[in-house]
Motif scaffolding. Structure first.
Motif, short mmCIF file in Angstrom:
data_model
loop_
_atom_site.label_atom_id
_atom_site.label_comp_id
_atom_site.label_asym_id
_atom_site.label_seq_id
_atom_site.Cartn_x
_atom_site.Cartn_y
_atom_site.Cartn_z
N ASN A 194 73.72 34.95 23.70
CA ASN A 194 74.38 36.20 24.09
C ASN A 194 73.62 37.44 23.61
OD1 ASN A 194 76.52 35.04 25.53
ND2 ASN A 194 77.59 34.61 23.62
N LYS A 195 72.30 37.39 23.68
CA LYS A 195 71.45 38.52 23.28
C LYS A 195 70.72 39.08 24.50
CE LYS A 195 70.70 36.81 18.59
NZ LYS A 195 69.70 36.37 17.62
N LYS A 196 71.52 39.51 25.48
CA LYS A 196 70.98 39.98 26.75
C LYS A 196 70.10 41.22 26.57
CE LYS A 196 72.38 41.33 31.38
NZ LYS A 196 73.50 41.50 32.30
N ILE A 197 70.53 42.16 25.76
CA ILE A 197 69.76 43.39 25.57
C ILE A 197 68.41 43.08 24.94
CG2 ILE A 197 69.68 45.59 24.32
CD1 ILE A 197 72.74 45.72 24.70
N GLU A 198 68.40 42.18 23.97
CA GLU A 198 67.14 41.78 23.34
C GLU A 198 66.22 41.09 24.35
OE1 GLU A 198 65.64 39.14 19.54
OE2 GLU A 198 67.69 39.92 19.53
N ALA A 199 66.82 40.29 25.24
CA ALA A 199 66.04 39.61 26.28
C ALA A 199 65.41 40.62 27.23
CB ALA A 199 66.92 38.63 27.04
N VAL A 200 66.18 41.64 27.62
CA VAL A 200 65.65 42.68 28.51
C VAL A 200 64.50 43.41 27.82
CG1 VAL A 200 66.19 44.87 29.66
CG2 VAL A 200 67.81 42.97 29.79
N LYS A 201 64.68 43.77 26.55
CA LYS A 201 63.62 44.46 25.80
C LYS A 201 62.36 43.60 25.72
CE LYS A 201 66.51 47.29 22.78
NZ LYS A 201 66.93 47.53 21.39
N LYS A 202 62.54 42.33 25.42
CA LYS A 202 61.40 41.42 25.29
C LYS A 202 60.65 41.30 26.63
CE LYS A 202 60.22 37.12 23.08
NZ LYS A 202 59.71 37.76 21.88
N TYR A 203 61.41 41.19 27.71
CA TYR A 203 60.79 41.07 29.04
C TYR A 203 60.06 42.36 29.41
CZ TYR A 203 60.08 39.80 33.89
OH TYR A 203 59.51 39.51 35.10
N ARG A 204 60.65 43.50 29.10
CA ARG A 204 59.99 44.78 29.38
C ARG A 204 58.68 44.90 28.61
NH1 ARG A 204 63.20 50.03 28.91
NH2 ARG A 204 61.41 50.73 30.10
N THR A 205 58.70 44.48 27.35
CA THR A 205 57.49 44.54 26.53
C THR A 205 56.41 43.62 27.09
OG1 THR A 205 58.81 45.03 24.57
CG2 THR A 205 56.58 44.19 24.20
N ALA A 206 56.82 42.44 27.52
CA ALA A 206 55.86 41.44 28.02
C ALA A 206 55.27 41.83 29.37
CB ALA A 206 56.53 40.08 28.12
N THR A 207 56.06 42.50 30.20
CA THR A 207 55.61 42.77 31.57
C THR A 207 55.24 44.21 31.86
OG1 THR A 207 57.86 43.19 32.37
CG2 THR A 207 57.04 40.91 32.48
N GLY A 208 55.80 45.14 31.07
CA GLY A 208 55.55 46.55 31.35
C GLY A 208 56.44 47.10 32.45
N LEU A 209 57.42 46.32 32.87
CA LEU A 209 58.32 46.77 33.94
C LEU A 209 59.35 47.75 33.41
CD1 LEU A 209 58.96 43.42 35.86
CD2 LEU A 209 57.52 45.33 36.55
#
Length: 89
Positions: A60-75
C-alpha cells in the motif's frame, strides 16, 4: 515604455519556448524508455523495476511507487500514476 513591452514579449516567448522544450524532452525520454524496454526484453534482461513497484503496491505504498517510477523513467506525474494504476489491475 516600449522597451518594457518588448522585453515582456521576449520574456513570454522565451518562457513558451522553454515549456515546449521541456515537453519535447519528456516525450523523447518516454520514447527512449519504450525502446530500451523492448530491447531489454529481447535480450532477456529482467524487469526488476516492475517487480519493485508491484512490491510497493502490495505494501500500500502507491505514492512511493509513483515516485520511484518517475525517477527511473523521467516521466511526468500523470504518466507515472497511469502506469502504476495499470499495475494495480
Amino acid at each position: 515604455m516600449n522597451y518594457i513591452i518588448i522585453g515582456g514579449l521576449i520574456g513570454a516567448g522565451l518562457l513558451i519556448w522553454i515549456i515546449s522544450s521541456i515537453s519535447q524532452i519528456r516525450s523523447d525520454i518516454a520514447r527512449i524508455n519504450v525502446n530500451l524496454n523492448k530491447t531489454a526484453k529481447q535480450v532477456g534482461v529482467p524487469d526488476t523495476i516492475t517487480d519493485e513497484l508491484k512490491c510497493l503496491l502490495s505494501e500500500n505504498k502507491k505514492i512511493e511507487a509513483v515516485k520511484k517510477y518517475r525517477t527511473a523513467t523521467g516521466l511526468g506525474l500523470k504518466e507515472a500514476k497511469e502506469y502504476i494504476d495499470s499495475l494495480n489491475n
